[in-house]
Design an enzyme around this catalytic site. Sequence first.
Site, mmCIF file in Angstrom:
data_model
loop_
_atom_site.group_PDB
_atom_site.id
_atom_site.type_symbol
_atom_site.label_atom_id
_atom_site.label_comp_id
_atom_site.label_asym_id
_atom_site.label_seq_id
_atom_site.Cartn_x
_atom_site.Cartn_y
_atom_site.Cartn_z
ATOM 1 N N HIS A 22 3.204 -4.553 7.713
ATOM 2 C CA HIS A 22 4.609 -3.550 7.383
ATOM 3 C C HIS A 22 4.227 -1.755 7.609
ATOM 4 C CE1 HIS A 22 4.063 -2.066 3.415
ATOM 5 N NE2 HIS A 22 4.011 -3.677 2.834
ATOM 6 N N CYS A 134 -2.915 -6.316 -7.499
ATOM 7 C CA CYS A 134 -3.360 -5.618 -7.145
ATOM 8 C C CYS A 134 -5.184 -5.521 -7.031
ATOM 9 C CB CYS A 134 -3.056 -4.651 -8.356
ATOM 10 S SG CYS A 134 -1.469 -3.593 -8.894
ATOM 11 N N CYS A 156 3.240 -6.039 -14.591
ATOM 12 C CA CYS A 156 2.161 -5.139 -13.604
ATOM 13 C C CYS A 156 3.333 -3.965 -13.186
ATOM 14 C CB CYS A 156 1.229 -5.510 -11.974
ATOM 15 S SG CYS A 156 1.032 -4.440 -11.105
#
Length: 536
Positions: A22, A134, A156
């Site tokens: 993206h 992550c 998170c």
Amino acid sequence: MADAHTSFYLTTPIYYVNDAPHIGHAYTTVAADVITRWHRQRQENVWFLTGTDEHGQKVMRTAHDNDVTPQVWADKLVDQAWEPVLGTLNATNDDFIRTTQARHETAVQEFIAQLHDQGDIYEGAYEGPYCVGCEEYKQPGDLLDGTGEYEGEKLCPIHTRPVEMISEQNYFFAMSKYQDRLLAFYEEHPEFIQPASARNEVLGFVKQGLQDLSISRSTFDWGIPLPWDKSHVLYVWFDALLNYVTALQHDADGNPTPERFDEYWPASVHLVGKDILRFHAVIWPAMLMAAGLKLPTTIFAHGWLLVGGEKMSKTKLTGIAPSQIIDVFGSDAFRYYFMRAIQFGQDGSFSWEDMSAQYNAALANGWGNLASRLAAMVNKYYGGALPTAGELTQAEQHIADVAAKAVIDADKAIDAISPNRAIDAVWTLVDALNLYITEQEPWKVAKNEAEAGQGGRLATILVTAAEGLRTLAVLLNPVMPQAAAKLWDSLGAEEYLGALDAQPIETAAEFGRLKPGTTVTKGEALFPRVDEAATA
Ligand code: MSP
């Protein structure tokens, strides 16, 4: 300015292949490309590395969800998305590393075997929260309390998704023993972590005390096996960070390239997003210290592209593919917009309205219009042959001064890893030239026959504008290579001055380089009008 033959090695992070790129990913790649193209035009030896991070649970789970093996999934994403996007963005990387390549896997195993042999890796037990998004072990204190569907769970803070508890026998890297050396290094090398906010974050983190790092997993197998215990695979970040070194040691076919390593290691700049700063500014230098390798010069953490105040991401369905914007505005405008509109190091957001406004104001009306007016006037008044300038006045001297300052300021900004300031500096020349044309009113001067011949006032004005545009083509080539090439063509500069890519930054503002008599052509517009409907 740097000497010729200075070497400059810049890297992007290697991107996870769990999904397609993206514009947040494209942002890092474009910055890397602009900076490396600039360094190439300083005639330095440049190496620009990018690639893909293919191991770990995140990629493995996506592959399973799609009913294929992780390798098949990674191959597909690299072939169909990650390699093609480099072309879409007009990026000129020198190498593309994949962590599933043999050159990487073998070198990683050698690296960790060395650390193991010398006692930097030991066996222990790990228990704690892990975020697969992550691929990171989290500190319990960093987590958010879930609400709604995640009520009662710990989330998170980056992905706002539940973390998973891990309780495993693992191998550990004795990172804590490098804490004091790291702090001393940060102290001695203030340029190591940039910008200042990033440096402060890391200093604060390390001063709190470093823990040893769990570097293996045994509950899944999508990773590089530890050479001394094949029932474990290496923690994906330990594997991934090493790409910056392994890519210099062998080419993609696996042939050793020791001269490449000697030329380019240590890296000049690792560009990273702020979410992955600690891996690069803490774990990576500790790994290098353990292996006795030199440390990179700078880790630069840029900000995030935000959507609704949050990091743009595919998992949150806020990702915009680069091609959505590039199909409308072109890759030059994409590169320009993201590099200029957002201060590098800060967060920023994208909106179609702002992009469209900037495109029209700065590119179509600012730089593009200037170029087409000049070409039109040289054609109208001198039959398309660049005339010979006459006596220079203060107005011409001012343009030459602005050009000289633009080169110096932009060059300094690139050294400070500030592409937005570099473009601001160059744009002082675009603005000065537009004002110069408005004030000098060449169309009026043209009416006076005595002033309209060779060596007359009209010729002086047009030659000055042409020299200013030549300077702009050279300085903007790293940012907008397609438009710069069109302009170079329109100025007929190639024949006399050679290829645009080979034009040194250093001499860009030396006026008098274009040859009288050169054919100036009215080419296609540098930035054609964009159909408003396409951006609505
Ligand atoms: N695989 C790791 C990096 C390993 S490097 C040894 C990784 N990959 S990633 O695909 O998730 O992210 C790659 C880069 O894209 C990071 O620098 C990250 O900050 C950047 N971006 C991802 N989303 C972003 C935004 N929304 N905005 C700006 N950059 C962002 O992390």
